[in-house]
Write a protein that holds these residues in place. Structure first.
Motif, PDB file in Angstrom:
ATOM      1  N   GLY A 260       0.808  -1.211   0.000  1.00  0.00           N
ATOM      2  CA  GLY A 260       0.000   0.000   0.000  1.00  0.00           C
ATOM      3  C   GLY A 260       0.840   1.258   0.000  1.00  0.00           C
ATOM      4  N   ARG A 261       1.911   1.284   0.792  1.00  0.00           N
ATOM      5  CA  ARG A 261       2.792   2.457   0.840  1.00  0.00           C
ATOM      6  C   ARG A 261       3.474   2.690  -0.505  1.00  0.00           C
ATOM      7  NH1 ARG A 261       4.297   6.223   4.757  1.00  0.00           N
ATOM      8  NH2 ARG A 261       6.488   5.626   4.525  1.00  0.00           N
ATOM      9  N   VAL A 262       3.932   1.622  -1.137  1.00  0.00           N
ATOM     10  CA  VAL A 262       4.578   1.774  -2.446  1.00  0.00           C
ATOM     11  C   VAL A 262       3.575   2.279  -3.472  1.00  0.00           C
ATOM     12  CG1 VAL A 262       5.685   0.526  -4.336  1.00  0.00           C
ATOM     13  CG2 VAL A 262       6.349   0.044  -1.977  1.00  0.00           C
ATOM     14  N   ALA A 263       2.362   1.705  -3.476  1.00  0.00           N
ATOM     15  CA  ALA A 263       1.340   2.129  -4.436  1.00  0.00           C
ATOM     16  C   ALA A 263       0.965   3.597  -4.228  1.00  0.00           C
ATOM     17  CB  ALA A 263       0.109   1.240  -4.316  1.00  0.00           C
ATOM     18  N   ARG A 264       0.799   4.002  -2.959  1.00  0.00           N
ATOM     19  CA  ARG A 264       0.452   5.404  -2.693  1.00  0.00           C
ATOM     20  C   ARG A 264       1.593   6.341  -3.069  1.00  0.00           C
ATOM     21  NH1 ARG A 264      -2.666   2.944   1.426  1.00  0.00           N
ATOM     22  NH2 ARG A 264      -0.896   2.784   2.831  1.00  0.00           N
ATOM     23  N   TRP A 265       2.851   5.876  -2.895  1.00  0.00           N
ATOM     24  CA  TRP A 265       3.991   6.708  -3.304  1.00  0.00           C
ATOM     25  C   TRP A 265       3.970   6.928  -4.804  1.00  0.00           C
ATOM     26  CZ3 TRP A 265       8.101   6.832  -6.548  1.00  0.00           C
ATOM     27  CH2 TRP A 265       9.139   7.713  -6.256  1.00  0.00           C
ATOM     28  N   VAL A 266       3.677   5.872  -5.567  1.00  0.00           N
ATOM     29  CA  VAL A 266       3.613   5.998  -7.025  1.00  0.00           C
ATOM     30  C   VAL A 266       2.522   6.983  -7.431  1.00  0.00           C
ATOM     31  CG1 VAL A 266       3.054   4.752  -9.162  1.00  0.00           C
ATOM     32  CG2 VAL A 266       4.590   3.721  -7.473  1.00  0.00           C
ATOM     33  N   ILE A 267       1.354   6.889  -6.787  1.00  0.00           N
ATOM     34  CA  ILE A 267       0.259   7.796  -7.119  1.00  0.00           C
ATOM     35  C   ILE A 267       0.622   9.237  -6.765  1.00  0.00           C
ATOM     36  CG2 ILE A 267      -2.129   8.399  -6.563  1.00  0.00           C
ATOM     37  CD1 ILE A 267      -2.634   5.390  -6.120  1.00  0.00           C
ATOM     38  N   ALA A 268       1.235   9.457  -5.605  1.00  0.00           N
ATOM     39  CA  ALA A 268       1.579  10.813  -5.162  1.00  0.00           C
ATOM     40  C   ALA A 268       2.665  11.440  -6.029  1.00  0.00           C
ATOM     41  CB  ALA A 268       2.025  10.783  -3.698  1.00  0.00           C
TER      42      ALA A 268
END
Length: 348
Positions: A82-90
């Protein structure tokens, strides 16, 4: 000969039909398979508690231990991915600019593939993938909840089922063989998970330490992802290498940095999976690497990532059952991965 060929064709058709049925019933059978796996691991806790406390208290203790382990594993999966996915989106805009700069660099050197790459892929696709990952993680809670229900019901009946098999075993050699195979499989699964857990922790710490030293962002997340994925043979370690490598290429904008990450993580996984783990597992857990790969990919084909995880435990059970019956013992010997002693007679 025609009868022999007919039996083979009948067996092949039956296997295909069973595989299709398993795939179609994934929503129910996957939690059941995980519950049986969890019961094999949790039953010693309940049995030890029953010698010191009432059955209900022992059951609650076993369920609590299982619940804690499943919740911690789910939290680790959700937090890391989840943290990696949110980093990519941000950071989508920054990543898109970096991607465009690399395409311009290729165009400036006359590499005609850059235009094709620009048409085939952009960073919005990566963002959609990240959003899909977050949505998939939300389904983990429902899966774990259903699995826990099956675990509770199974722990209530495991002692009764064992006594029934023991009673049947006094009159049926097949039932006695099944009971011995299940007992041996449970012991092997506990040893397998102990070794896997130790090596997964060591691998996760090593990946986290290297990512910190390299200056790779989300170092703790990459360590947790490596820890979780290491439970899935072959596929898991490969993904634990490719994800940070791709991420390093995006963060540093340099193929040298990405290559460094790839080589070091490959060395960590090789040391863990091909050197230390076989020494810890020993001959008792010896399995044919080819059959482990087949079990992982077949499980992934049937049930996706949960199937890839449960593939090796299913292989351990299948080999234990084959070993109990003379007609199939040669299959267990052939696929065990053990080197027979010099001059040893053939099995059966």
């Amino acid at each position: 000969m025609p009868d022999h060929a007919s039996r083979w064709m009948l067996g092949l058709c039956t296997g295909i039909l069973v595989a299709v049925a398993l795939h179609l019933a994934e929503a129910v059978l996957a939690p059941v398979a995980f519950a049986l796996f969890a019961i094999a691991l949790a039953w010693p806790v309940q049995r030890a508690m029953q010698s010191r406390a009432p059955q209900l208290v022992a059951l609650l203790a076993a369920v609590l231990v299982t619940l804690v382990v499943l919740v911690l594993l789910a939290l680790a999966i959700g937090w890391g991915f989840g943290r990696v996915a949110r980093w990519v989106i941000a950071n989508a805009a920054q990543l898109q600019a970096l991607y465009a700069a690399k395409l311009d660099w290729l165009e400036a050197r006359g590499i005609g593939a850059a235009a094709a790459l620009a048409g085939e892929f952009d960073m919005r696709q990566l963002v959609r993938i990240a959003q899909a990952v977050i949505l998939q993680l939300q389904g983990v809670l429902g899966f774990l909840g259903l699995t826990l229900v099956f675990v509770i019901l199974g722990l209530l009946e495991v002692a009764v089922a064992g006594r029934q098999l023991a009673r049947l075993g006094r009159h049926s050699a097949a039932a006695a063989g099944v009971l011995r195979a299940l007992t041996r499989t449970a012991a092997r699964l506990r040893a397998y998970m102990l070794v896997r857990t130790v090596m997964s922790i060591a691998t996760g710490i090593a990946v986290w330490g290297f990512a910190r030293l390299m200056g790779l962002e989300l170092a703790a997340e990459w360590g947790v992802i490596a820890f979780v994925l290491n439970y899935i043979p072959f596929i898991g370690p490969l993904l634990a290498i490719l994800f940070p490598t791709f991420f390093a290429a995006l963060q540093f904008g340099s193929w040298q940095a990405a290559l460094t990450v790839f080589v070091v993580l490959q060395a960590i996984q090789f040391l863990s999976g091909s050197t230390l783990e076989p020494r810890l597992a020993g001959a008792r857990l010896a399995l044919s690497p080819f059959m482990v790969l087949v079990a992982v990919f077949l499980g992934a084909l049937l049930w996706g990532i949960p199937g890839a995880f449960i593939g090796v435990p299913a292989l351990i059970l299948a080999l234990a059952l084959c070993q109990e019956f003379p007609g199939s013992r040669w299959v267990a010997e052939l696929l065990s991965g053990r080197v027979p002693a010099e001059g040893a007679p053939p099995p059966g």
